[in-house]
Write a protein that holds these residues in place. Structure first.
Motif, short mmCIF file in Angstrom:
data_model
loop_
_atom_site.label_atom_id
_atom_site.label_comp_id
_atom_site.label_asym_id
_atom_site.label_seq_id
_atom_site.Cartn_x
_atom_site.Cartn_y
_atom_site.Cartn_z
N GLY A 227 0.77 -1.24 0.00
CA GLY A 227 0.00 0.00 0.00
C GLY A 227 0.80 1.29 0.00
N ASN A 228 1.81 1.42 0.82
CA ASN A 228 2.56 2.67 0.91
C ASN A 228 4.01 2.50 0.46
N LEU A 229 4.25 1.56 -0.42
CA LEU A 229 5.60 1.29 -0.87
C LEU A 229 5.82 1.77 -2.30
N ASP A 230 7.07 2.11 -2.61
CA ASP A 230 7.39 2.42 -4.00
C ASP A 230 7.36 1.11 -4.79
N SER A 231 7.39 1.21 -6.11
CA SER A 231 7.21 0.01 -6.94
C SER A 231 8.31 -1.03 -6.72
N ARG A 232 9.54 -0.58 -6.51
CA ARG A 232 10.63 -1.54 -6.29
C ARG A 232 10.45 -2.29 -4.97
N SER A 233 10.17 -1.57 -3.90
CA SER A 233 9.96 -2.21 -2.60
C SER A 233 8.73 -3.12 -2.63
N GLY A 234 7.68 -2.66 -3.30
CA GLY A 234 6.47 -3.48 -3.44
C GLY A 234 6.75 -4.79 -4.14
N ALA A 235 7.54 -4.73 -5.21
CA ALA A 235 7.89 -5.96 -5.93
C ALA A 235 8.71 -6.90 -5.06
N GLU A 236 9.59 -6.35 -4.24
CA GLU A 236 10.38 -7.18 -3.32
C GLU A 236 9.49 -7.88 -2.30
N VAL A 237 8.53 -7.14 -1.75
CA VAL A 237 7.60 -7.73 -0.77
C VAL A 237 6.78 -8.84 -1.43
N LEU A 238 6.25 -8.57 -2.62
CA LEU A 238 5.44 -9.57 -3.31
C LEU A 238 6.26 -10.80 -3.68
N GLY A 239 7.48 -10.60 -4.09
CA GLY A 239 8.36 -11.72 -4.39
C GLY A 239 8.65 -12.54 -3.15
N PHE A 240 8.85 -11.87 -2.02
CA PHE A 240 9.10 -12.55 -0.76
C PHE A 240 7.89 -13.41 -0.36
N LEU A 241 6.69 -12.83 -0.49
CA LEU A 241 5.47 -13.60 -0.17
C LEU A 241 5.30 -14.78 -1.13
N ARG A 242 5.57 -14.56 -2.41
CA ARG A 242 5.46 -15.65 -3.39
C ARG A 242 6.42 -16.79 -3.05
N ARG A 243 7.66 -16.43 -2.69
CA ARG A 243 8.64 -17.46 -2.32
C ARG A 243 8.24 -18.19 -1.05
N SER A 244 7.57 -17.51 -0.13
CA SER A 244 7.14 -18.19 1.09
C SER A 244 6.12 -19.29 0.76
N VAL A 245 5.36 -19.09 -0.28
CA VAL A 245 4.41 -20.12 -0.75
C VAL A 245 5.16 -21.23 -1.48
N ASP A 246 5.96 -20.84 -2.46
CA ASP A 246 6.63 -21.81 -3.32
C ASP A 246 7.70 -22.64 -2.59
N GLU A 247 8.46 -21.99 -1.73
CA GLU A 247 9.60 -22.67 -1.10
C GLU A 247 9.32 -23.20 0.30
N LEU A 248 8.40 -22.55 1.03
CA LEU A 248 8.16 -22.95 2.41
C LEU A 248 6.78 -23.57 2.61
N GLY A 249 5.96 -23.57 1.57
CA GLY A 249 4.63 -24.19 1.65
C GLY A 249 3.63 -23.42 2.49
N GLN A 250 3.90 -22.12 2.70
CA GLN A 250 2.96 -21.32 3.48
C GLN A 250 1.79 -20.88 2.60
N THR A 251 0.70 -20.53 3.25
CA THR A 251 -0.47 -20.00 2.57
C THR A 251 -0.52 -18.51 2.84
N VAL A 252 -0.71 -17.72 1.79
CA VAL A 252 -0.83 -16.27 1.93
C VAL A 252 -2.23 -15.87 1.50
N VAL A 253 -2.92 -15.16 2.37
CA VAL A 253 -4.23 -14.58 2.06
C VAL A 253 -3.98 -13.08 2.01
N MET A 254 -4.12 -12.51 0.82
CA MET A 254 -3.81 -11.10 0.63
C MET A 254 -5.05 -10.34 0.17
N VAL A 255 -5.25 -9.19 0.79
CA VAL A 255 -6.30 -8.27 0.36
C VAL A 255 -5.60 -7.14 -0.37
N THR A 256 -6.03 -6.86 -1.60
CA THR A 256 -5.42 -5.78 -2.36
C THR A 256 -6.39 -5.26 -3.41
#
Length: 92
Positions: A19-48
């Motif tokens: 929400g309050n991040l620049d595009s680069r930081s936002g992409a890093e956060v989204l990539g981190f969440l995506r990897r938490s699903v792909d690599e760690l098997g976590q479930t992410v429920v995101m509202v956006t």
């Protein structure tokens, strides 16, 4: 964010995580969440409201007035935006 994920919870709830991040930081956060699903098997429920953020998901559900009105699997930013626009037109 790192503190919330350090204990490796099974489910992560992310309310407008870019929400309050620049595009680069936002992409890093989204990539981190995506990897938490792909690599760690976590479930992410995101509202956006951001079609780009939604495109990182496996499944996007659309809510209107608290009700599920549609969904997309394997979404792209363009498909999410198109679907959002169709709801806007219908609501007029």
């Amino acid at each position: 964010m790192a503190r919330a994920l350090a204990s490796r919870p099974e489910i992560i709830f992310a309310d407008e995580p870019t929400g309050n991040l620049d595009s680069r930081s936002g992409a890093e956060v989204l990539g981190f969440l995506r990897r938490s699903v792909d690599e760690l098997g976590q479930t992410v429920v995101m509202v956006t409201h951001d079609p780009v953020a939604a495109s990182y998901a496996d499944r996007v559900v659309f809510l209107a007035d608290g009700r599920l009105v549609d969904e997309l699997t394997e979404p792209t930013a363009e498909a999410v935006l198109g679907r959002m626009r169709s709801f806007d037109v219908k609501g007029r």
